[in-house]
Design an enzyme around this catalytic site. Structure first.
Site, short mmCIF file in Angstrom:
data_model
loop_
_atom_site.label_atom_id
_atom_site.label_comp_id
_atom_site.label_asym_id
_atom_site.label_seq_id
_atom_site.Cartn_x
_atom_site.Cartn_y
_atom_site.Cartn_z
N HIS A 1 9.70 3.33 -3.64
CA HIS A 1 10.17 4.72 -3.61
C HIS A 1 10.84 4.98 -2.27
CE1 HIS A 1 6.40 4.73 -1.39
NE2 HIS A 1 6.78 5.85 -0.81
N ARG B 1 -7.88 -1.66 2.62
CA ARG B 1 -6.74 -1.52 3.53
C ARG B 1 -6.67 -0.07 3.99
NH1 ARG B 1 -1.33 0.34 3.02
NH2 ARG B 1 0.35 -1.06 3.74
#
Length: 699
Positions: free
Chosen positions: A571, A653
């Site tokens: 994106h 993460r």
């Protein structure tokens, strides 16, 4: 127009009945439709519990419920518009016109409310969260379904669900790989796959183009006529669904109470704008942003030549004249009309043959709506820009022969402010390479090494101890979906998504949930990142926070087999990517005010999760960054920097994600509140320091 005693009683009775529906739950007790959002959430819950049969039952039920809901709304709207039309107002006298108008308005309102309540129950039951509605628009339910059917070894259904999802998400390369795997397992080929959400008018049009290219003109005529019939039916349905409550999101915090006519005008303008925009919706393929070039007029151009080849010259002339309603100065079609005139029998006067009625009615209404919207804009002091849906960009149009790929092109209007940008244009006027302000920071890669423009990667922006402290903060204050309106997993069902804002961190520290020092560290580190970005990209004005988010992505055990999706799809941060034509549309719902972005990583002890840059086609990876403690990637937020995150397949993460704007109007509200909390904390710390005097000082 005078009302009899019986008519007056009928009107009052209708209003009283309508009041029942407006003010109470419902007056009847029908067999109500189950809300699609509750079914969908139940399906997601079952997904995370690995109960795949329940996933299928609930999400298939949600899809059916959603389709039925729209169908009921459309049928009620059409029925009540037919039963209570405004045609009667034409015979009303001027003195009674208002009463006659509101009589029809109230009867229609009651009719719609009664019709919907009988079939749906309490209207509020079906008012779903906008995020869930967007999921259905993006076909996200099919993402869950394809995985559930795969787990149940129903590979043909998994392939159908994956195909349906992929048709609206063509940038989802991993889904294409899943689809190939399912087709292999099910023994299916591409021709047997069905798009469960296909638009009927587009399917018929595509069939017509195929017949046309094969010079099977009789079949082409049949398909194009079917396409037009379904188009105008879809247009009515689209307009029916525009009947929505007034949206005034920019001023929700104000207690707006408009007078009657102003309120009616505002609401009607919203609905009229929605209805007018159905032209765009019906010409836009699922998952795409821009409409097909010249879509509706193309039907008539194909038809005029198909009818001509089939020997029906009168119908060819009608279609050619219909096409001229959209493009009055098209010389090719004018020439066709002259040719068709010469082919007609002598007893038929070509001037007696008018354009097709469907096209005339459509254009008459379209032009009236356009003029009304222009008047509204002029009254508001805003310039009105009419979208150019029917502009033909091809300069090599063949007379009497429209290439098969002509309708696959899209319009790029470079005259409209805030419009689309290409990679080449965005590479111009790039400035970077300013000081990073801190001696310990290592400048690792610049734009050239990252194969793009306005990109940078730095290491040691924060120390290992600061990474550890912030990572510990994340374990305490982040919650599933926090920062994204409570969505459990906004980007992939195979990871748990958790986040927290800087304000939440400071409040947690102030209230003693976490170390106040660690909470302040979040604030201070994000501010450090802002000053680095501002300096490195040589900005001549202040860079403001647009959004600050501590986010962790955790791989879900048991969901990593055969996984090929992304943790965050490709994106751009301030525009909507259209990978088919390499354009990024700077328009809502994109955050168009964002100018720069930065991600500061807190750890690297996980598998996968690489940050990647791609070209605008979203397929070609130009750079890949492996996260590690203290590493920061920053870049301009536009279409020149498409990016995403590879799947996190093991571990967690965590990072600080920050978006910045050069426009102070769009400063992050929570950041301003965080500034106030930070000032309060510092004042209290200073007061404590002043009170904590050394006893010797008292002597």
């Amino acid at each position: 127009m005078a009302f009899s005693h019986n008519q007056t009683i009928t009107m009052l009775s209708a209003w009283l009945l309508a009041s029942c529906f407006f003010t109470s739950a419902f007056c009847l007790q029908p067999n109500v439709l189950q809300p699609f959002d509750l079914l969908y959430e139940s399906g997601i819950s079952a997904y995370y519990s690995n109960e795949y049969s329940k996933v299928v039952n609930h999400i298939e039920g949600a899809l059916d419920s959603y389709a039925t809901l729209k169908s009921i709304k459309v049928s009620c709207w059409l029925k009540c518009r037919h039963d209570h039309g405004f045609e009667t107002l034409l015979s009303s006298s001027a003195s009674l016109f208002d009463i006659a108008f509101f009589n029809v308005l109230l009867l229609r309102a009651y009719c719609i409310k009664e019709c919907q309540t009988q079939q749906l129950g309490v209207p509020s039951m079906h008012q779903a969260n906008i995020e869930i509605v967007n999921d259905f628009y993006r076909r996200t339910p099919y993402n869950y379904l394809q995985h559930a059917y795969f787990k149940l070894k129903q590979f043909d259904k998994a392939a159908a669900a994956a195909h349906t999802f992929f048709m609206a998400n063509p940038e989802h390369v991993e889904m294409q790989q899943n689809l190939e795997h399912y087709k292999l397992m099910a023994g299916a080929d591409e021709g047997n796959l069905i798009d469960r959400e296909a638009k009927p008018h587009m399917e018929a049009f595509s069939a017509g183009v195929i017949y046309y290219d094969k010079q099977m003109y009789t079949l082409a005529v049949k398909s194009f006529e079917e396409a037009l019939e379904k188009y105008y039916k879809a247009d009515l349905e689209c307009r029916a669904l525009c009947d929505q409550p007034l949206k005034f999101t920019e001023y929700e915090y104000l207690d707006y109470k408009l007078p009657l006519y102003e309120a009616l005008a505002d609401h009607y303008t919203q609905i009229l704008s929605c209805e007018h925009d159905c032209v765009r919706d019906l010409a836009t393929r699922s998952g795409r942003i821009s409409p097909l070039e010249n879509y509706l007029p193309s039907h008539y151009e194909y038809l005029q030549f198909s009818y001509y080849k089939a020997g029906e010259y009168g119908k060819a002339l009608q279609c050619a004249k219909a096409y001229l309603l959209f493009h009055p100065e098209d010389e090719d079609i004018v020439g066709d009309i002259e040719h068709y005139d010469s082919l007609l029998p002598d007893m038929i006067n070509p001037k007696d043959i008018e354009p097709r009625k469907d096209a005339m009615e459509f254009m008459h209404r379209y032009l009236l709506e356009r003029e009304l919207l222009k008047q509204v804009s002029d009254a508001a002091g805003v310039r009105y820009y009419e979208p150019k849906y029917w502009v033909i960009l091809k300069s090599d149009k063949v007379i009497n022969r429209m290439p098969a790929d002509a309708v696959m092109q899209t319009e790029v209007d470079s005259t409209v402010p805030g419009n689309n940008t290409t990679e080449q244009a965005l590479r111009e006027e790039i400035h970077e390479g300013g000081p990073v302000l801190y001696d310990n920071i290592k400048l690792v890669y610049q734009s050239e090494q990252l194969n793009g423009s306005h990109r940078v990667m730095m290491d040691e922006v924060i120390t290992p101890q600061e990474c550890k402290d912030l990572h510990q903060v994340a374990q305490v204050i982040t919650f599933a979906g926090d920062g994204y309106k409570g969505r459990m997993s906004p980007h992939t069902p195979n990871e748990r998504f958790e986040g927290a804002t800087v304000l939440k961190a400071l409040l947690s520290g102030y209230n003693g949930q976490i170390s106040l020092k660690s909470a302040q560290l979040f604030y201070e580190v994000s501010e450090k990142a802002r000053t680095i970005v501002e300096s490195y990209f040589r900005l001549n004005s202040t860079l403001y926070f647009s959004y600050t988010h501590m986010v962790c992505r955790t791989a879900i055990t048991g969901h990593q087999d055969y996984r090929n999706d992304l943790s965050h799809p490709i994106h751009a941060d301030n525009c909507l990517l259209d990978p088919e034509i390499n354009i990024c549309w700077k328009e809502p719902p994109a955050f168009t005010y964002r100018d720069y972005s930065a991600i500061l990583y807190l750890n690297g002890d996980f598998d996968g999760g690489e940050f990647i840059f791609t070209t605008m086609d979203t397929k070609t990876v130009t750079a890949s960054v492996k996260p590690r403690c203290g590493r920061m990637v920053s870049f301009s937020s536009g279409g020149e920097n498409p990016h995403g995150v590879r799947a996190v397949t093991k571990g967690q993460r965590c990072a600080l994600a920050m978006w910045f704007t050069l426009d102070p109007v769009f400063r992050e509200v929570e950041r301003l509140q965080a500034d106030e909390v930070m000032a309060t904390i510092q004042e209290e710390q200073q007061m404590r320091n002043e009170l904590d005097l050394n006893p010797k000082d008292e002597l």
